[in-house]
Design a protein around this motif. Structure first.
Motif, PDB file in Angstrom:
ATOM      1  N   ASP A   1      -3.622   3.381   5.618  1.00 10.18           N
ATOM      2  CA  ASP A   1      -3.633   2.192   6.471  1.00 10.18           C
ATOM      3  C   ASP A   1      -2.316   1.421   6.372  1.00 10.18           C
ATOM      4  O   ASP A   1      -2.240   0.258   6.782  1.00 10.18           O
TER       5      ASP A   1
ATOM      6  N   THR B   1      -0.940   0.073   3.982  1.00 11.64           N
ATOM      7  CA  THR B   1      -1.077  -1.134   3.177  1.00 11.64           C
ATOM      8  C   THR B   1      -0.826  -0.827   1.713  1.00 11.64           C
ATOM      9  O   THR B   1      -1.535   0.004   1.128  1.00 11.64           O
TER      10      THR B   1
ATOM     11  N   ARG C   1      -7.873   6.157   2.730  1.00 11.81           N
ATOM     12  CA  ARG C   1      -7.290   6.323   4.071  1.00 11.81           C
ATOM     13  C   ARG C   1      -5.827   5.897   4.012  1.00 11.81           C
ATOM     14  O   ARG C   1      -5.384   5.251   3.063  1.00 11.81           O
TER      15      ARG C   1
END
Length: 726
Positions: A628, A630, A626
């Motif tokens: 995110d 990060t 995904r």
């Protein structure tokens, strides 16, 4: 007012060139025997390429020569003699990647148009403006740019824009890929890419394999197809619509060109409201080549899982023979003719006269005296029938008239000779406007002597860091002269602290700019401009052609060190980098030690570190899991069991894929010293603090103190320092 659009076709061979012209291309790009980014295409030799230049000009089209590889110093001496015959023949432009080549062409062939290759990684207004100032009249944008970014270039820089509309997409930003080079010595920067990205890989996260077993082609992008976006692209400012495929067949070239010609013309004629793509044409494009689906690329999105093939390409697909037969008949095998209007005048006792006209050119040629017929006079029908036999010439009469006075007789052989001479003279007249003369004081290239700029003091040690947790291990080391800290990972709020600590320890502190400078980067630095100015960095590590312009515009000062990805492969390129503001230059990582000896300007030499093999707009983390925002560290595992670290730089929204083993020149200090580098860089990417400290000590002992140093690296590579590239 109608917009003008150029359909630009690939030509990997003379036959593909002819097919492209027959299918409606306005221009073709083709490589010669050397210096092209498709070294394994059926590139024509000099005689055939000269013929190709004449062929396109006879049909009112253009030919651009790809000289879009990075050039070694010894090759620069061969460039003049290579280009001269094509220049004289009327070559319409050269496509270049190397700044040294750009400078050379500007100097020796000042009226030869230059197009800046997509290999230059031009991603914005600053880079495009810079190349415009250097003499490029056209910029080929990076494939990853959005329509919005292209529109900004069009609105702010007076330069032609060429963008890809169809064909293969590279996973990496063009010009920033070292994957094929480091794996097998076949450099994409030298036209020899082995397409390593088309192979299967496992994606690992701390030893765990991510994703489905059958989805292993995570670096293989679908082919670009932009029929639906043609109105948007034209309105964004794209002038030249470029089709990829110099390794493809003439049939493929003809088919793709014919469809893009159709839809460009449809938009120009009927506008957006009358524009609609037929499903049958989409199928034709897939029938011509299908790697696993098609994508409209990056024009409306930054990246995405749906742009990746993921699965293995089927080993067999049944061909559309009806389509192939049509393409062969209409374009590949068809002899395209130039339309001619003609009029012959025959009058007893006077010389025969033939007037020919084509493409706003007109010639009149005289033949033998017309005789009086003793028996049956020649009829107008017979004269016209004989003259209409244009045979293997490039011409075809669309209109031919005869004016006959009296009972005339002209031998058939004389009519044939008149037609032959007339068509030859017409061809010469059409081509004459393209030909160029070159002054007699011709040059043979650069001189042979290398005038190495002397280094006044021993090379100093610099360290590049991606991980903030390694900062303390480096800044406390007395052997380190300078730190480069990564803008993507060192928090901007603490930039001033990092700089102050460096200065307290007697060290310089530079900010490492992003590999890719696009909208995300500009917005980031705009938001953090106060932090940037307050930090007082001693300088910046420049990794994009966009960055010097941005720093200058914002009034941020500091020394500029151009990194190895802003290529200075030869002395002329390095001088260009200095003229562009480089205070220091990082030596290229694709040159071996013997080739580095030929560089006049002392540079910073990378002696340790994982090289970035790919810099990508795609995100492995996003594709497998995904988005995110990060930063994570994953690994790509290839068929040989090698694992390549992958980091996502979320601040600037790009990925770096690093080599499986770090470069290490430990044990080669004598060779390194003989090159007289200005400084030596250790580049840390995935290493932790303890490992960083150990590596600095080993390299300091050997390269600064002359001690025999040992370090137990589980695996390392000499990169190209010994072997180089073809």
């Amino acid at each position: 007012m109608k917009k003008i659009v150029e359909i630009l076709a690939p030509a990997g061979s003379f036959e593909s060139m002819k097919a492209a012209v027959a299918a409606g291309a306005d221009a073709v790009y083709i490589g010669g025997s050397r210096f092209g980014a498709r070294a394994f295409a059926e590139n024509p030799g000099e005689d055939k390429l000269l013929e190709a230049i004449d062929y396109v000009h006879l049909h009112g089209r253009k030919l651009y020569l790809t000289v879009n590889t990075l050039m070694k110093e010894q090759e620069m001496k061969e460039l003049f003699e290579y280009l001269l015959p094509y220049y004289r023949q009327g070559l319409d432009a050269v496509i270049v990647q190397d700044l040294g080549v750009l400078s050379f062409v500007r100097e020796h062939f000042p009226d030869l148009p230059i197009h800046a290759s997509t290999q230059m990684t031009i991603t914005g207004v600053y880079g495009a403006g810079l190349l415009k100032e250097l003499g490029a009249e056209r910029v080929v944008t990076a494939r990853e740019l959005s329509l919005k970014e292209i529109r900004q270039i069009h609105q702010q820089v007076d330069v032609e824009i060429e963008s890809f509309v169809h064909g293969a997409l590279c996973y990496c930003y063009s010009g920033q890929c070292l994957f094929s080079s480091l794996i097998g010595g076949r450099s994409g920067n030298r036209g020899r890419c082995a397409q390593t990205c088309r192979l299967p890989f496992d994606v690992k996260d701390k030893g765990k394999t991510l994703g489905k077993k059958e989805e292993r082609y995570c670096l293989s992008l679908k082919d670009l197809s932009t029929l639906d976006l043609i109105p948007d692209m034209i309105e964004a400012g794209v002038y030249s619509m470029k089709i990829e495929g110099r390794m493809k067949s003439p049939r493929y070239t003809a088919g793709v060109v014919s469809i893009y010609r159709k839809y460009a013309d449809l938009y120009l004629e009927k506008g957006r409201n009358g524009y609609k793509v037929e499903d049958g044409d989409r199928k034709v494009l897939l029938d011509l080549f299908d790697r696993g689906g098609q994508t409209d690329g990056y024009y409306k999105k930054h990246n995405g899982r749906d742009m990746i093939v993921w699965k293995e390409k089927p080993s067999f697909r049944e061909g559309n023979n009806q389509l192939f037969d049509m393409l062969d008949r209409e374009y590949v095998d068809k002899q395209l003719k130039v339309a001619v209007s003609g009029k012959i005048f025959l009058s007893e006792g006077e010389k025969a006269s033939l007037t020919l006209a084509s493409q706003e050119h007109r010639i009149v040629i005289e033949g033998d005296l017309v005789m009086t017929a003793l028996n049956q006079p020649m009829s107008e029908e017979k004269v016209l029938k004989q003259l209409n036999k244009t045979g293997n010439t490039p011409f075809l009469f669309e209109n031919l008239e005869a004016e006959i006075n009296g009972n005339v007789f002209v031998p058939v052989q004389a009519l044939n000779e008149l037609r032959r001479r007339g068509l030859e003279e017409l061809e010469a007249e059409i081509l004459r406007e393209y030909k160029r003369e070159y002054p007699q004081n011709e040059v043979s290239g650069e001189g042979n002597n290398v005038l190495k700029i002397p280094v006044s003091e021993p090379a100093k040690l610099t360290v590049s860091l991606e991980k903030p947790e390694c900062f303390d291990a480096v800044v406390c080391n007395p052997d380190v002269y300078r730190l480069y800290i990564e803008a993507a990972h060192f928090e901007s709020e603490r930039w001033s602290q990092y700089v102050n600590v460096c200065h307290e320890k007697g060290k310089e502190c530079y900010l490492t700019m992003p590999h890719i400078f696009r909208t995300e980067a500009q917005l980031f630095f705009d938001r953090h401009q106060n932090y940037l100015k307050e930090a007082g960095f001693d300088g910046f590590l420049i990794r994009s052609m966009e960055e010097p312009g941005y720093l200058k515009k914002t009034g941020i000062r500091g020394n500029l060190v151009f990194d190895f990805g802003v290529y200075g492969m030869n002395n002329q390129a390095q001088k260009m980098l200095k003229n562009l503001g480089a205070d220091e230059i990082t030596w290229p990582v694709e040159l071996n030690s013997r080739e580095l000896e030929k560089l006049e300007i002392p540079g910073e030499l990378l002696i340790y570190g994982r090289l970035p093999m790919m810099v990508t707009a795609q995100c492995i983390h996003q594709g497998m899991e995904r988005c995110d925002k990060t930063p994570v560290e994953l690994n790509l595992k290839d068929r040989m069991g090698k694992e390549f670290p992958v980091r996502n730089h979320c601040v600037f929204c790009y990925n770096s894929i690093y080599n499986s083993a770090p470069l290490s020149l430990l044990g080669l200090s004598d060779t390194v010293s003989s090159l007289s580098p200005a400084s030596l860089r250790l580049q840390f990417t995935t290493e932790g603090p303890g490992e960083t400290e150990t590596i600095i000590k080993a390299f300091s002992d050997e390269f600064l103190r002359g001690k025999k140093a040992e370090m137990n690296l589980p695996e390392f590579t000499r990169g190209h320092f010994k072997r180089g590239i073809e």
